[in-house]
Design an enzyme around this catalytic site. Structure first.
Site, PDB file in Angstrom:
ATOM      1  N   GLY A 183       0.815  -1.217   0.000  1.00  0.00           N
ATOM      2  CA  GLY A 183       0.000   0.000   0.000  1.00  0.00           C
ATOM      3  C   GLY A 183       0.841   1.257   0.000  1.00  0.00           C
ATOM      4  N   GLU A 184       1.929   1.235   0.739  1.00  0.00           N
ATOM      5  CA  GLU A 184       2.757   2.446   0.858  1.00  0.00           C
ATOM      6  C   GLU A 184       3.695   2.617  -0.342  1.00  0.00           C
ATOM      7  OE1 GLU A 184       1.648   3.812   3.685  1.00  0.00           O
ATOM      8  OE2 GLU A 184       0.825   1.964   4.494  1.00  0.00           O
TER       9      GLU A 184
END
Lengths: 707, 327
Positions: free
Chosen positions: A672-673
């Site tokens: 996600g990051e």
């Protein structure tokens, strides 16, 4: 609920629900006797409330109660010493402009809104400062250490290098602005029983915070948050406005719903803090890095400290014997920040990856070659091998797909009429974590599998990933598997943050499935069935409608032995208009190196979202404050520019898709990051390549190109 | 909520009759701006007169003029074959504004009547002479990146946000207004005002008047035209600077030219001096550059918008280039 309409096994399990409006978000719950709360906010930036006139509001039609510090309803933790400084409705102090100072509850939202406008506060104003740069320059202004200083080898070695540079990079405040507005429904019933419908990245965290503030047992509190319309980090804590809503419900004995306005999204639920960073890089003439210094200052509030990993990446991303970092936070009179996608690392990567590009240019090297030349074999910070790292392969795939060989190292070389073309690259990196989670698995004689865990889905597709893990292990078709989440009564799981849900909860799903399989195998053996017998037959033969197993799962020593990170490479092509200064991202290739890709479709979607967020960070997003008043100027979707479809080109997403042998049973690392981290630097680097202009202040708007 | 009366009428005559009865009454058409202003507490009309059912949606050619009813939607105008064929500059300008959803409900009259998007105007806790005369201008020494560089006053440096109006002023449109006694016609360039000492007034529409229609002369400018809008993102953003440019060229000589700018003044800004310079000259870059410089003679920046002093002439040049090279 009809949600089994998947075209193929990789489709989102809740995709149909979401696009047909059947997915129910917190604000859509209608409870009997529901009332509506609207928050009154401070119009000064610092000082005290000397008087609060609530009479007109109380008399307004439909108003049930006005709650403020004058009648603070009991919240036990707030009444005790200590605790947070900004205790909502327990202080007359104003810490920032837009701070909630009262809540008006009425029988309709419109009436509550109107009555809220009738609450009149009188203040004793104090001098304030919301300007981060000003605070940084002011020797009297507080600067607090945000992270222990780090040093490897010689400090500031870059200063003595054959080739050196020192540059400063500025990132403004960004506001998460998920589509779904924040808020909560709280229903406090007799005997201190409480049900909330929340927008949260962690139902257990919300449950814990409320239990703490009101000193009631966790089990008295039921938190529901099945669907979340985007979080990006802003729903990682329980905000004062949520406590206010619970207080209001407790006070009036009726359910209260609060949904804040878009304007309030800028002041009540955090933001990515502004940051000023200095990077010093030194290299020898052959292009080996000899010194990296990364000094960062981040913004925080006066009433609560916020820190993030701004300088983490500098410590291990490149092979270099001399590295030092420092990170301080600087309080200003604004609301406290919170993690925003890719949190500090995205901030840090903008500076570091811009500087790396600048150094490559200073050396006359291709920035990709420069990165490859300085790519470390082991983690020099932790002095450990990487659990898995395929950066060089990722560079190669990305370079090929973007057409890196069309790039000219000399900036401004590719010109077509008024348009200048440039290429840029950047790396993103984020900790690959595995936490602790529990999952309950129920295998039923009807051939279905129910999995339950109090985890969340703020959009990445948690249920889809978990279903696929179970599907592959159990050989049960995806349409026979249900994964339930967003309910605090389910087995505990951490909040969804830091790209760890798939790794953490997925491992528990894995462990539960393994346990269920051996339970079935044991049952089969005990009932003289073949060890490979279908579980339906085994359950039926044993007259069992179902078997249940709950497993808690967490990592072991592997973390001590290996350095674990997810990596991404972002390649972009930009076109810059030399007369108007407009920058268009014309091509994107992102390569994710995050272990096994469990759920290809939702993984790709994550990378798409990261690139879109990255365009915003690079080109458009900035929360602007008038420091004379301490108030936001562009606190709406017309003036706070997130990218629109027309800003986003086709995004070519690629994955290395090689299992990490150590992190977890799936070999999957979070992503996600990394989908966002580094992206803004790739754009800035491409802009430099197109124009020869190095923009070190985001966002890169037309005025900065023309300057 | 703040109560207001909602009225609905089906004729212009009755709409005007309702309007004059109450000076706190406002017409409601698409409501894309008015409702926002009411939500933010910027305005609080006591009566909303819904005029959406008044039959003023016509788009037609009468003689050598194209008539557009005040209640025609932005998208109806932008997509109308007559407009696309004969006034394509207007169609382009409309499509550069807002979003498809907004254009579907926003009307021509409403577009003309929309208020500035200055952040100080919208925040009732901050000073704004336009919202509340005498409170001061927040923008002059504050955040003024989006603000005016032409025709500013010490009272107000806000800009009119419309794209459509930039094309209309370039196209020599006229506006037909009506009150209870009858109709009058004014030039579009005289519809909007400069801020001067009365920043609270955006235009010269009188309190008892209603916008009935636009009349736009058919021209020879439908071949070489461009509406260039420079903004912070590719769609759904207000102009930093926009330029409406149209040329009538014969043997590379400029027979007729229209130039107007948006995002630079309290009203759509017609570049008459530049036009006069270009008329009769060759359609070449050096002339475009000189025209752009002429346009900037009285420009003044306020710090945050200083970049417009460079962006505006650049955009004029590029709009003329693109208009000229249009096949």
């Amino acid at each position: 609920m009809e949600k089994r309409m998947l075209k193929d096994d990789n489709d989102r399990v809740d995709g149909i629900l979401k696009v047909t409006g059947q997915a129910k978000y917190f604000a859509e719950y209608e409870l009997p006797g529901l009332t509506y709360g609207v928050l009154v906010t401070s119009t000064i930036t610092k000082g005290r409330i000397t008087a609060l006139n609530t009479k007109d509001a109380e008399k307004a039609p439909g108003v049930i109660a006005v709650i403020s510090h004058l009648n603070k309803p009991s919240a036990t933790a707030y009444e005790q010493e200590g605790g947070p400084q900004m205790k909502i409705f327990y202080t007359d102090r104003i810490f920032y402009n837009g701070q909630p100072i009262a809540i008006v509850v009425a029988n309709t939202f419109e009436r509550a809104t109107y009555a809220a406008s009738l609450v009149k506060a009188t203040y004793a104003k104090e001098e304030f400062n919301t300007d981060f740069e000003k605070a940084l320059k002011d020797p009297k202004a507080k600067k607090l250490q945000g992270q222990a200083d780090y040093k490897r080898g010689e400090e500031n070695a870059y200063k003595n290098a054959e080739v050196k540079l020192e540059e400063r990079y500025f990132l403004p405040i960004e506001t998460h602005n998920p589509m779904e507005l924040h808020g909560i429904i709280a229903d406090w019933r007799p005997n201190n029983q409480l049900t909330v419908y929340a927008k949260t990245q962690g139902v257990k965290a919300t449950q814990g915070t409320i239990a703490n503030v009101f000193k009631i047992p966790m089990e008295n509190i039921q938190v529901n948050s099945e669907f979340v319309g985007g979080g990006f980090g802003m729903a990682l804590r329980t905000w004062p406005l949520e406590i206010a809503t619970v207080m209001a419900s407790k006070h009036i004995g009726k359910p209260v719903k609060v949904v804040i306005t878009r304007m309030k999204m800028f002041t009540m639920v955090g933001n990515r803090p502004a940051a000023i960073q200095t990077i010093g890089l030194g290299a020898n003439k052959d292009g080996k890095l000899t010194g990296i210094t990364h000094r960062a200052y981040g913004e925080t509030s006066t009433y609560e400290n916020f820190t993030e990993g701004v300088v983490n990446m500098a410590k291990f991303m490149y092979q270099c014997d001399n590295v030092n970092t420092s990170y301080a936070i600087v309080p200003v009179d604004l609301g406290v920040p919170i993690w925003m996608r890719g949190p500090g690392e995205a901030t840090g990567a903008f500076a570091l990856e811009s500087a790396i590009d600048e150094m490559a240019h200073a050396l006359g090297m291709d920035p990709l070659d420069f990165r490859i030349k300085n790519d470390p074999e082991t983690d020099q910070q932790k002095n450990k091998p990487f659990s898995s790292k395929n950066i060089k392969e990722a560079y190669k795939i990305g370079a090929e797909k973007i057409g890196w060989n069309n790039r000219k190292n000399e900036p401004g070389s590719l010109v077509e009429g008024p348009w200048q073309t440039g290429y840029g690259v950047s790396v993103g990196v984020f900790n690959a974590n595995r936490g602790k989670a529990s999952v309950k698995g129920t295998l039923k004689a009807d051939g279905s599998l129910l999995l339950q865990s109090a985890t969340s889905d703020i959009g990445p597709g948690t249920g889809t990933g978990m279903t696929l893990i179970a599907n592959r292990l159990m050989k049960i078709p995806v349409n026979k598997i249900t994964f339930e989440l967003g309910d605090s009564s389910l087995p505990p799981a951490p909040s969804q943050g830091g790209s760890a849900t798939l790794s953490t909860v997925g491992s528990a799903v894995n462990d539960v499935c393994v346990a269920l399989k051996s339970a079935i195998a044991e049952l089969a053996a005990n009932s003289n069935m073949d060890a490979t017998a279908n579980f339906v037959d085994v359950l039926k033969k044993n007259n069992l409608p179902q078997i249940e197993i709950t497993k808690e799962s967490q990592g072991g020593k592997e973390k001590d032995n290996y350095s674990m990170y997810s990596f991404s490479i972002h390649f972009v092509q930009v076109k810059v208009h030399s007369l108007t200064g407009v920058v268009k991202v014309s091509k994107i290739v992102s390569v994710g190196d995050s272990g096994t890709i469990v759920s290809p479709k939702t993984a790709r979607s994550q990378m798409l979202g990261g690139a879109v967020g990255g365009i915003g960070m690079a080109l458009t997003e900035e929360s602007i404050i008038d420091h004379r008043y301490g108030r936001y100027i562009n606190n709406n979707f017309a003036d706070y520019h997130v990218p629109v479809n027309a800003d986003v080109p086709e995004i070519d997403v690629n994955f290395i898709n090689k299992p990490d042998p150590y992190i977890n049973p799936m070999g999957a690392k979070g992503m996600g990051e990394i989908a966002l981290i580094g992206f803004s630097a790739a754009v800035a680097n491409a802009v430099f390549n197109a124009t020869g202009k190095r923009i070190r202040t985001l966002p890169i708007t037309p005025d900065k190109i023309l300057a | 909520m703040i109560n207001f009366q909602y009225l609905r009428t089906t004729t212009a005559k009755s709409a005007i009759a309702l309007l004059v009865k109450d000076k706190n009454a406002k017409f409601l058409a698409g409501g894309t701006n008015l409702i926002d202003l009411m939500k933010r507490g910027v305005t609080a009309p006591e009566k909303l007169i819904d005029i959406n059912h008044v039959p003023l949606k016509q788009i037609e050619q009468i003689g050598n003029k194209i008539h557009i009813g005040a209640l025609a939607s932005n998208s109806a105008v932008a997509d109308h074959p007559l407009i696309k064929e004969k006034l394509p500059l207007l169609s382009w300008a409309l499509q550069a504004g807002a979003s498809a959803q907004l254009r579907n409900v926003a009307t021509v009259g409403g577009n003309m009547m929309q208020r500035t998007r200055c952040g100080y105007f919208y925040d009732i806790e901050m000073p704004c002479n336009k919202r509340q005369p005498g409170t001061g201008c927040g923008a002059i020494e504050g955040f003024n990146r989006m603000h005016a560089i032409f025709g500013t006053s010490e009272q107000c440096i806000a800009v009119h946000p419309s794209d459509m109006c930039v094309a209309l002023v370039a196209l020599d449109a006229e506006v037909v207004l009506a009150n209870a006694k009858g109709e009058r016609k004014i030039s579009f360039k005289d519809f909007h005002r400069l801020a001067g000492d009365t920043p609270q007034l955006d235009n010269n529409l009188k309190v008892d008047e209603m916008i009935i229609r636009l009349e736009i002369p058919v021209n020879n400018l439908a071949k070489n035209y461009h509406y260039l809008k420079v903004r912070d993102r590719a769609s759904y953003a207000f102009a930093l600077v926009s330029v409406a440019a149209a040329l009538e060229i014969s043997n590379n000589k400029i027979i007729d030219v229209r130039l107007a700018m948006g995002g630079v003044a309290h009203k759509p800004w017609r570049l008459t001096a530049s036009e006069n310079f270009l008329k009769g000259k060759e359609a070449i870059l050096s002339n475009f550059e000189q025209a752009a410089q002429l346009a900037m003679q009285d420009a003044k920046g306020f710090g945050g918008n200083d970049f417009k002093l460079k962006l505006a002439p650049n955009t004029i040049i590029e709009a003329l280039n693109l208009a000229k090279s249009k096949a």
